[in-house]
Design an enzyme around this catalytic site. Structure first.
Site, PDB file in Angstrom:
ATOM      1  N   HIS A   1       1.612   4.322  -2.964  1.00  0.00           N
ATOM      2  CA  HIS A   1       1.731   6.178  -2.628  1.00  0.00           C
ATOM      3  C   HIS A   1       3.053   6.552  -3.315  1.00  0.00           C
ATOM      4  O   HIS A   1       3.196   7.639  -3.887  1.00  0.00           O
ATOM      5  CB  HIS A   1       1.783   6.417  -1.129  1.00  0.00           C
TER       6      HIS A   1
ATOM      7  N   HIS B   1       0.864  -1.200  -0.047  1.00  0.00           N
ATOM      8  CA  HIS B   1       0.326   0.081  -0.055  1.00  0.00           C
ATOM      9  C   HIS B   1       0.903   1.231   0.162  1.00  0.00           C
ATOM     10  O   HIS B   1       0.600   2.137  -0.964  1.00  0.00           O
ATOM     11  CB  HIS B   1      -0.883  -0.111   1.306  1.00  0.00           C
ATOM     12  N   GLU B   2       1.811   1.321   1.010  1.00  0.00           N
ATOM     13  CA  GLU B   2       2.617   2.691   1.014  1.00  0.00           C
ATOM     14  C   GLU B   2       3.517   2.697  -0.217  1.00  0.00           C
ATOM     15  O   GLU B   2       3.778   3.934  -0.612  1.00  0.00           O
ATOM     16  CB  GLU B   2       3.479   2.472   2.401  1.00  0.00           C
TER      17      GLU B   2
END
Length: 727
Positions: free
Chosen positions: A228, A224-225
């Protein structure tokens, strides 16, 4: 929905403006932070309250439509995917010192998830294979209680990343710790922080695969990170305003049209969740939602293309494919260089042939016949002697190559530039360029501590600049050749002659240590990588530059006797003909991308071009140039004309006279070396008065061949001359 307090409003402004000094002072972990809200809160199986993500929206870059992005990929203007080197930093206190095996498993999860696969490596129907792959470079372990509990924007974060971060402008740094305020992780967007100290990803160590924070312990937090980090927003950003049925899927929400809008972040894995009814079921399985790890299964094609354009704009270093070759478009969006790179070595390692690129207006040369006319008038020298300063950069036991490999590389260079194959056999039609090479010096640097990044340097990186500025020797009069293990799977790169004046410290050639003769990187281990990169160093372009189009004197490689080719060569394919009007592709030319064994020639046109470029931009290289220019110019303090450094006669058998002049009294040495750089004899090594000197050299015990004599004297630069013994 989100509460903003003054301290984080200042943080947001600082990030948007790249104002790093705002983070310099330490900040206490106090007050309810922006991520501490009911929507973000989650409960782990052990009862611990967690906040899924601390990454915030920081303003938008210029948005581009997905159709435009896809078209640019097809035109090879944007690269699809790429290789991402990862430096992993384990920060621990009384707990959290996870094993290297756990870190390796996290990297495996990233590679699975970004390839459209689940945590076990099973392909997920409809999930995008993004083309991004992750390569673990190193793992560090640091005990620091303050850093262990850091939160976004604090002094602890700044201090930890400043101390531990490696190559933030050319690699992904991942930090594991136990963030304060119950955070699972955060990241920085490319458009906010690319290359700066704070850049990177922070994750809770308990979220790593197999650690204790179930159901958030499969590795999905890092996936997920990193999303980003590559430019993706949360799928629920802006709520239903990003719906495809509104005007806003490209200007609102997550800026991706194939992720259904959702009004709220997902908790758990609720089937049928549909908070924006007009836009379809919520994307609860998308890695950019807030679902549990086991619920995550996919990125979409739209997210894939968004990452590609964001990365191209802000993290253009990602992917060796970006710098391996920029000339040729491909129809395969996921591997735009499939026709000629990457290549795969026999050991399974992916490699990219060359990262040398032309910058600015291509440097042309006069027609070959004009250059040869100037040679006959001694205005341009044909070939020359090139002293080679080897710089062996290694790490521990890796890359500290034996001296014999360096000696053999010199042999290969001399053979290839003399129109011969790797075994010394003359190749019909291959040009004898007249360039000869000898091993002038060798340095060895163990790249540990502050120098560790030198070993994996890439073109234009700070590591390259630091290594070269520390190691370079006489860049205007010698070739500096660095062996290392370049990042992003590169085999090598070089600087062109016309780049020398602007930054001589950066001049030279870098090659993968395993490409040296005897190295393990078959079929790229015969020494052909150095022959290719030195070709750039003397002024040659790739044979496939410019593809099939145009006039050979103004486009392509600017050489008329190398047939144009539409794509670089992979392997050694017989009959390759990508530009039928020009003849078969020059797959055997050292300036193509073929395997080493396929290489066997430079052309006479390339030889003439190299001579012109070297005469104009590297005039100190080559005995012929110095012979032509030195006569009548060197005088001692009394105004007496001094003789040039020379041997008369030359060629000779078996005796010759070595002559030279000294500007002032001082230590003088003249030594003779064979073509492998081995000392044959010392003619003189003592203090001499100013004036002209002459010594007999008897080579009756030596074999026929080319030798090199080297003069070192106070008051004049080191000079090298070629001797030809003919018996």
């Amino acid at each position: 929905m989100k509460r903003r307090i003054a301290i984080l409003a200042i943080l947001a402004l600082a990030l948007a403006c790249f104002a790093l000094p705002a983070f310099a002072a330490g900040r206490p972990n106090v007050g309810p932070p922006t991520w501490a809200n009911d929507e973000n809160a989650r409960t782990a199986d052990n009862g611990e309250i967690l906040y899924r993500c601390g990454t915030e929206k920081r303003g938008y870059h210029h948005e581009i439509t997905q159709d435009q992005i896809d078209r640019w990929i097809s035109e090879n203007r944007i690269v699809a995917g790429g290789v991402i080197p990862v430096y992993f930093h384990v920060i621990y206190g009384s707990e959290g010192n996870v094993s290297d095996a756990t870190v390796a498993q996290q990297i495996q999860v990233l590679n699975y998830n970004y390839a459209g696969k689940d945590y076990n490596g099973n392909t997920i129907a409809g999930a995008a294979n993004t083309g991004y792959t992750f390569q673990l470079v190193s793992v560090s372990h640091t005990r620091n209680n303050k850093w262990y509990r850091m939160t976004p924007g604090t002094g602890a974060e700044q201090q930890a990343k400043a101390a531990l971060g490696v190559n933030q402008g050319s690699a992904l740094n991942i930090y594991s710790c136990k963030p304060g305020q119950n955070l699972l992780g955060w990241s920085y967007f490319p458009q906010d922080m690319a290359g700066q100290t704070l850049d990177g990803v922070v994750i809770h160590y308990g979220s790593l695969p197999g650690e204790y924070l179930a159901p958030y312990n499969l590795g999905g937090t890092a996936t997920h990170e990193v999303g980003h980090y590559l430019g993706l927003y949360h799928t629920f950003q802006d709520g239903c305003a990003g719906a495809d049925t509104s005007p806003g899927c490209t200007t609102g929400g997550d800026r991706v049209c194939d992720t259904a809008a959702e009004a709220t972040a997902t908790s758990g894995c609720p089937a049928g969740k549909n908070t924006c009814a007009s836009d379809g079921v919520d994307p609860i399985h998308n890695y950019m939602d807030y679902s549990t790890d086991i619920c995550y299964t996919n990125f979409t094609a739209g997210q894939d293309t968004r990452m590609n354009t964001i990365v191209t704009g802000y993290r253009s270093w990602i992917g060796a494919t970006r710098i391996a070759n920029l000339e040729t478009p491909s129809t395969d969006k996921k591997d735009p260089y499939a026709e000629h790179g990457p290549a795969v070595a026999d050991n399974g390692e992916t490699v990219y042939r060359c990262a040398t690129e032309e910058h600015g207006t291509p440097k042309g040369a006069p027609p070959e016949d004009q250059i040869r006319q100037w040679m006959s008038a001694n205005r341009v020298a044909a070939g020359g002697v090139i002293p080679v300063n080897f710089h062996v950069i290694y790490n521990g036991s890796t890359g500290n190559v034996p001296e014999s490999w360096l000696d053999q590389q010199i042999v290969v260079l001399n053979r290839n530039y003399a129109g011969k194959d790797y075994n010394g056999n003359s190749v019909p039609g291959a040009s004898n360029t007249g360039y000869t090479f000898f091993k002038n010096s060798v340095t060895r640097t163990n790249a540990t501590g502050s120098r560790r990044k030198w070993f994996t340097m890439t073109p234009g990186s700070g590591a390259e600049a630091q290594a070269k500025s520390s190691l370079v020797v006489n860049p205007t009069t010698t070739l500096n050749l660095y062996t290392a293990q370049p990042g992003q799977n590169l085999l090598g790169w070089a600087t062109f002659p016309w780049n020398l004046a602007g930054n001589p410290t950066m001049d030279g050639v870098v090659i993968h240590w395993a490409s040296l003769p005897g190295g393990p990187l078959a079929p790229y281990n015969l020494g052909g990588t150095a022959s290719h990169e030195v070709g750039h160093w003397v002024g040659l372009y790739h044979t496939f530059q410019g593809g099939c189009g145009g006039d050979c004197a103004t486009t392509g490689d600017l050489v008329c006797d190398t047939p144009a080719e539409g794509t670089a060569t992979s392997g050694c394919p017989g009959g390759k003909d990508t530009c039928p009007a020009a003849g078969l592709d020059p797959i055997h030319n050292y300036m193509d991308y073929s395997t080493d064994i396929c290489y066997d020639n430079f052309t006479t046109g390339q030889d003439a071009r190299a001579d012109f470029m070297m005469a104009n931009y590297r005039p100190a290289i080559g005995s012929a140039r110095q012979l032509a220019e030195a006569a009548g110019k060197l005088q001692n303090a009394a105004g007496k004309q001094l003789v040039e450094f020379r041997a008369v006669p030359n060629p000779f058998n078996p005796r010759t006279k070595i002559e030279f002049g000294t500007v002032r009294e001082g230590r003088v040495s003249v030594r003779v070396f064979d073509i492998q750089g081995r000392l044959v004899t010392t003619v003189v090594d003592r203090r001499l008065p100013a004036g002209n000197h002459q010594y007999d050299f008897d080579a009756s015990k030596l074999s026929s061949g080319v030798y090199l004599m080297v003069l070192k004297a106070e008051g004049r630069p080191q000079e090298v001359r070629r001797l030809s013994l003919l018996k």
